[in-house]
Design an enzyme around this catalytic site. Structure first.
Site, PDB file in Angstrom:
ATOM      1  N   GLY A 182      50.634 -40.598  -9.043  1.00  0.00           N
ATOM      2  CA  GLY A 182      50.853 -39.300  -8.555  1.00  0.00           C
ATOM      3  C   GLY A 182      51.051 -39.203  -7.079  1.00  0.00           C
ATOM      4  O   GLY A 182      51.834 -38.215  -6.347  1.00  0.00           O
ATOM      5  N   GLY A 208      34.647 -15.438  16.796  1.00  0.00           N
ATOM      6  CA  GLY A 208      35.911 -15.244  16.188  1.00  0.00           C
ATOM      7  C   GLY A 208      37.261 -15.409  17.080  1.00  0.00           C
ATOM      8  O   GLY A 208      38.389 -15.429  16.432  1.00  0.00           O
TER       9      GLY A 208
HETATM   10  C1  HXC Z   1      31.758  -9.656  28.909  1.00  0.00           C
HETATM   11  C2  HXC Z   1      31.635 -12.079  29.995  1.00  0.00           C
HETATM   12  C3  HXC Z   1      31.919 -12.296  28.823  1.00  0.00           C
HETATM   13  C4  HXC Z   1      31.801 -11.678  27.523  1.00  0.00           C
HETATM   14  C5  HXC Z   1      31.400 -14.013  30.079  1.00  0.00           C
HETATM   15  N1  HXC Z   1      31.455 -12.875  30.749  1.00  0.00           N
HETATM   16  N2  HXC Z   1      31.673 -14.072  28.880  1.00  0.00           N
HETATM   17  N3  HXC Z   1      31.494 -10.696  30.066  1.00  0.00           N
HETATM   18  N4  HXC Z   1      31.958 -10.387  27.961  1.00  0.00           N
HETATM   19  N5  HXC Z   1      31.920 -12.320  26.274  1.00  0.00           N
HETATM   20  C6  HXC Z   1      31.189 -13.004  32.184  1.00  0.00           C
HETATM   21  C7  HXC Z   1      30.090 -13.429  32.792  1.00  0.00           C
HETATM   22  O1  HXC Z   1      28.957 -12.375  32.517  1.00  0.00           O
HETATM   23  C8  HXC Z   1      30.253 -13.809  34.021  1.00  0.00           C
HETATM   24  O2  HXC Z   1      30.230 -12.360  34.925  1.00  0.00           O
HETATM   25  C9  HXC Z   1      31.604 -14.295  33.898  1.00  0.00           C
HETATM   26  O3  HXC Z   1      32.256 -13.769  32.923  1.00  0.00           O
HETATM   27  C10 HXC Z   1      31.623 -15.561  33.986  1.00  0.00           C
HETATM   28  O4  HXC Z   1      30.696 -16.218  32.882  1.00  0.00           O
HETATM   29  P1  HXC Z   1      29.665 -17.213  33.203  1.00  0.00           P
HETATM   30  O5  HXC Z   1      28.681 -17.221  32.393  1.00  0.00           O
HETATM   31  O6  HXC Z   1      29.194 -16.942  34.677  1.00  0.00           O
HETATM   32  O7  HXC Z   1      30.276 -18.607  33.131  1.00  0.00           O
HETATM   33  P2  HXC Z   1      29.918 -19.868  32.518  1.00  0.00           P
HETATM   34  O8  HXC Z   1      28.585 -20.406  33.145  1.00  0.00           O
HETATM   35  O9  HXC Z   1      30.972 -20.887  32.611  1.00  0.00           O
HETATM   36  O10 HXC Z   1      29.922 -19.697  30.991  1.00  0.00           O
HETATM   37  C11 HXC Z   1      30.895 -19.328  30.350  1.00  0.00           C
HETATM   38  C12 HXC Z   1      30.588 -19.078  28.918  1.00  0.00           C
HETATM   39  C13 HXC Z   1      29.366 -17.919  29.165  1.00  0.00           C
HETATM   40  C14 HXC Z   1      29.955 -20.002  28.107  1.00  0.00           C
HETATM   41  C15 HXC Z   1      31.745 -18.385  28.082  1.00  0.00           C
HETATM   42  O11 HXC Z   1      29.785 -16.942  29.685  1.00  0.00           O
HETATM   43  C16 HXC Z   1      28.993 -17.233  27.715  1.00  0.00           C
HETATM   44  O12 HXC Z   1      28.299 -17.626  26.711  1.00  0.00           O
HETATM   45  N6  HXC Z   1      29.684 -15.907  27.387  1.00  0.00           N
HETATM   46  C17 HXC Z   1      29.293 -15.062  26.177  1.00  0.00           C
HETATM   47  C18 HXC Z   1      29.940 -15.737  25.081  1.00  0.00           C
HETATM   48  C19 HXC Z   1      29.843 -14.834  24.054  1.00  0.00           C
HETATM   49  O13 HXC Z   1      28.785 -14.495  23.354  1.00  0.00           O
HETATM   50  N7  HXC Z   1      30.789 -14.299  23.620  1.00  0.00           N
HETATM   51  C20 HXC Z   1      31.117 -13.080  22.527  1.00  0.00           C
HETATM   52  C21 HXC Z   1      31.173 -14.119  21.236  1.00  0.00           C
HETATM   53  S1  HXC Z   1      31.560 -13.197  19.928  1.00  0.00           S
HETATM   54  P3  HXC Z   1      29.984 -12.588  36.236  1.00  0.00           P
HETATM   55  O14 HXC Z   1      30.244 -10.990  36.787  1.00  0.00           O
HETATM   56  O15 HXC Z   1      28.362 -12.907  36.400  1.00  0.00           O
HETATM   57  O16 HXC Z   1      31.137 -13.039  36.998  1.00  0.00           O
HETATM   58  C22 HXC Z   1      33.154 -13.030  19.823  1.00  0.00           C
HETATM   59  C23 HXC Z   1      33.620 -12.479  18.688  1.00  0.00           C
HETATM   60  C24 HXC Z   1      34.845 -12.417  18.595  1.00  0.00           C
HETATM   61  O17 HXC Z   1      34.006 -13.400  20.645  1.00  0.00           O
HETATM   62  C25 HXC Z   1      35.258 -11.750  17.072  1.00  0.00           C
HETATM   63  C26 HXC Z   1      36.658 -11.653  17.028  1.00  0.00           C
HETATM   64  C27 HXC Z   1      36.893 -11.767  15.303  1.00  0.00           C
END
Ligand code: HXC
Length: 517
Positions: free
Chosen positions: A407, A173
């Site tokens: 058009g 989102g």
């Molecule tokens: C909490 C998070 C986070 C999240 C990353 N981190 N995303 N913490 N919430 N959403 C933290 C990781 O735990 C990690 O912490 C640090 O950030 C860096 O992340 P890495 O995974 O080590 O980095 P990288 O390998 O570069 O990968 C990046 C990434 C991955 C692809 C973004 O972190 C990822 O898939 N994150 C989750 C994405 C996700 O599912 N988000 C929610 C989506 S739903 P540490 O402590 O180890 O450094 C959403 C809904 C919104 O967003 C709706 C709005 C309407």
């Protein structure tokens, strides 16, 4: 050390701590990934000497999932204001080194606060996105935060320009905030946007695709049209944002920045008389014409990778900013399809919202025929162009270069849609349809019964062209103000633009029109 000095020292240490974001290791990892940090990006974006960061000591209040007492400097987003090339701009820049730039409630509140300030100050807002999305530990508080961001994006829409730089992940989102803004710049190979990532898609549909192929800059700029500009790296993205801002007013009550000296350069350009091919079916590159009409080096194309049959760009004419909508005969013969309609309509509405005069440069054989187009809703999408141009109250000027059929002729802002000035080159063919199509419909039996049907058809096409495929029938009805020599186009446009500077076009009060979305 005196008490005051101790307090000063404490402030210094706190500032140094916040400046380090997630710490040296995380900063190194950020650099290794080819990315600047949130602070470095802002440093490059703003002019030296005028930048103020706000809310740098904010703390999250979350206690779930081990969050209690967790130190997240600035809560993972840097917000502030300052001058970009001397003009006030508000920004938020997500800090991936702090918990992946994830969006918690306070993080979102900071972003909304800065947007609210931009709204009240009447200054543009730039968001730099580099985030793992909703902070999972904060659950619905994070969703609430996103909801507020979307709400503020909507409040700002049409009041101050909003630019998004996607310089990292921007998934789920979260991608809707850039989508709600006016322009999206994405860093190639680094920025990624999708609603559902590769893993989710694999589970849901069995499709296998990489993150880059699904939501990277190239695909988002060329296939979906979500991205307006592809940047090579962070520095390039920032330069694109700065250039873009140079064409935009600070808000909807101001005019775009003018470089006009008050002098009109009425240059004749003989080369323009030679640019249109003799055979009306031959394509040519519309940019060759545009580059000769507008101030040299000022064309700034938007969405250059998407719907290439429609060109939209900012440019300057005698120093004044204009928005240009032009057909591109070198792509699909310049026919208007669904994507081209959406691209042009969005641009027209942006220009109208921000007081940027519109210039249409027309060479259009029609809306693109085809089952796919019809099933995809070309009627609804094409109607957006008719709606946008009709609703636009900024100065509207059209120049018909060659074809202007049916058009699609209207959709490119004909006189009947409220164009203030319409000029045509002598090569213009303003008609209901092309000669070939018209003759097939009108003279089907005559052609069939002729001793030499092919010859008869050729003769009729020629006759139709002489009579209908000219600018003079439209000129005779006042639908064209002037038939001009191509070499005088710049002079014509210059005078037209100047004469419309004080244009007033008042419309009936209403909440909003109902553009066919
Ligand atoms: C909490 C998070 C986070 C999240 C990353 N981190 N995303 N913490 N919430 N959403 C933290 C990781 O735990 C990690 O912490 C640090 O950030 C860096 O992340 P890495 O995974 O080590 O980095 P990288 O390998 O570069 O990968 C990046 C990434 C991955 C692809 C973004 O972190 C990822 O898939 N994150 C989750 C994405 C996700 O599912 N988000 C929610 C989506 S739903 P540490 O402590 O180890 O450094 C959403 C809904 C919104 O967003 C709706 C709005 C309407």
């Amino acid at each position: 050390m005196s008490t005051v000095q101790q307090k000063l020292q404490e402030l210094k240490e706190k500032n140094a701590h916040v400046n380090l974001g997630g710490g040296r290791d995380k900063i190194d990892a950020q650099h290794k990934a080819g990315k600047m940090t949130a602070h470095e990006r802002l440093h490059l974006l703003y002019d030296q000497g005028f930048y103020d960061e706000l809310f740098r000591f904010i703390q999250h209040g979350s206690t779930s999932f081990g969050m209690a007492g967790k130190d997240l400097p600035a809560d993972g987003v840097v917000t502030g204001l300052g001058a970009i090339r001397g003009r006030l701009v508000y920004t938020s820049s997500q800090d991936f080194t702090v918990m992946g730039g994830s969006v918690g409630w306070m993080h979102a509140r900071k972003i909304c606060e800065i947007m609210d300030m931009a709204l009240k100050a009447g200054a543009p807002y730039i968001a730099i996105n580099d985030s793992g999305g909703a902070r999972i530990q904060e659950g619905v508080d994070s969703l609430r935060g996103y909801g507020r961001i979307f709400y503020y994006n909507t409040l700002l829409s049409g009041v101050v320009p909003q630019i998004s730089i996607v310089a990292g992940p921007c998934a789920g989102g979260a991608a809707y905030s850039p989508a709600l803004m006016d322009f999206v710049i994405m860093v190639k190979g680094i920025g990624k946007m999708f609603i559902a990532g590769p893993e989710v898609i694999k589970e849901a549909t069995g499709e296998v695709i990489s993150a880059e192929e699904l939501g990277g800059a190239v695909v988002q700029a060329s296939h979906s049209g979500n991205v307006h500009f592809i940047a090579r790296d962070d520095a390039d993205a920032i330069e694109i944002a700065q250039t873009l801002l140079s064409y935009l007013p600070a808000n909807n009550t101001e005019d775009p920045p003018s470089l006009s000296t008050g002098e009109l350069l009425m240059i004749e350009d003989e080369e323009l008389n030679r640019l249109v091919p003799d055979d009306p079916r031959d394509p040519y590159n519309m940019f060759e014409i545009l580059q000769r009409i507008f101030d040299p080096g000022t064309i700034f194309e938007v969405q250059s990778h998407y719907a290439k049959n429609m060109i939209v760009c900012f440019a300057r004419l005698n120093g004044r900013v204009v928005g240009v909508v032009a057909n591109q005969p070198a792509e699909k013969f310049g026919a208007i399809d669904i994507d081209a309609s959406d691209k042009a309509s969005r641009f027209v509405r942006f220009c109208n919202a921000f007081n940027i005069p519109l210039i249409s440069v027309v060479d259009v054989p029609g809306f693109l025929p085809g089952v796919e187009q019809e099933f995809g809703g070309i009627i609804r999408h094409g109607a957006k162009m008719l709606f946008s141009f009709s609703a636009a109250t900024v100065p509207k000027i059209s120049v018909v270069i060659r074809k202007a059929y049916g058009g699609a002729y209207l959709a490119m802002c004909a006189k009947s849609l409220g164009a203030d000035r319409v000029a045509a080159w002598p090569t213009a063919e303003i008609a209901v349809m092309g000669a070939e199509g018209a003759v097939s419909v009108l003279f089907k039996t005559d052609i069939q019964n002729a001793p030499d049907p092919k010859l008869k058809r050729r003769e009729l096409i020629e006759k139709y062209r002489e009579e209908f495929s000219t600018p003079y029938m439209a000129a005779a009805r006042g639908l064209v103000d002037a038939v001009i020599e191509p070499k005088n186009t710049r002079a014509y446009l210059s005078v037209a633009l100047e004469s419309l500077r004080s244009k007033r076009d008042l419309r009936p009060q209403k909440k909003h029109g109902l553009i066919p979305l």
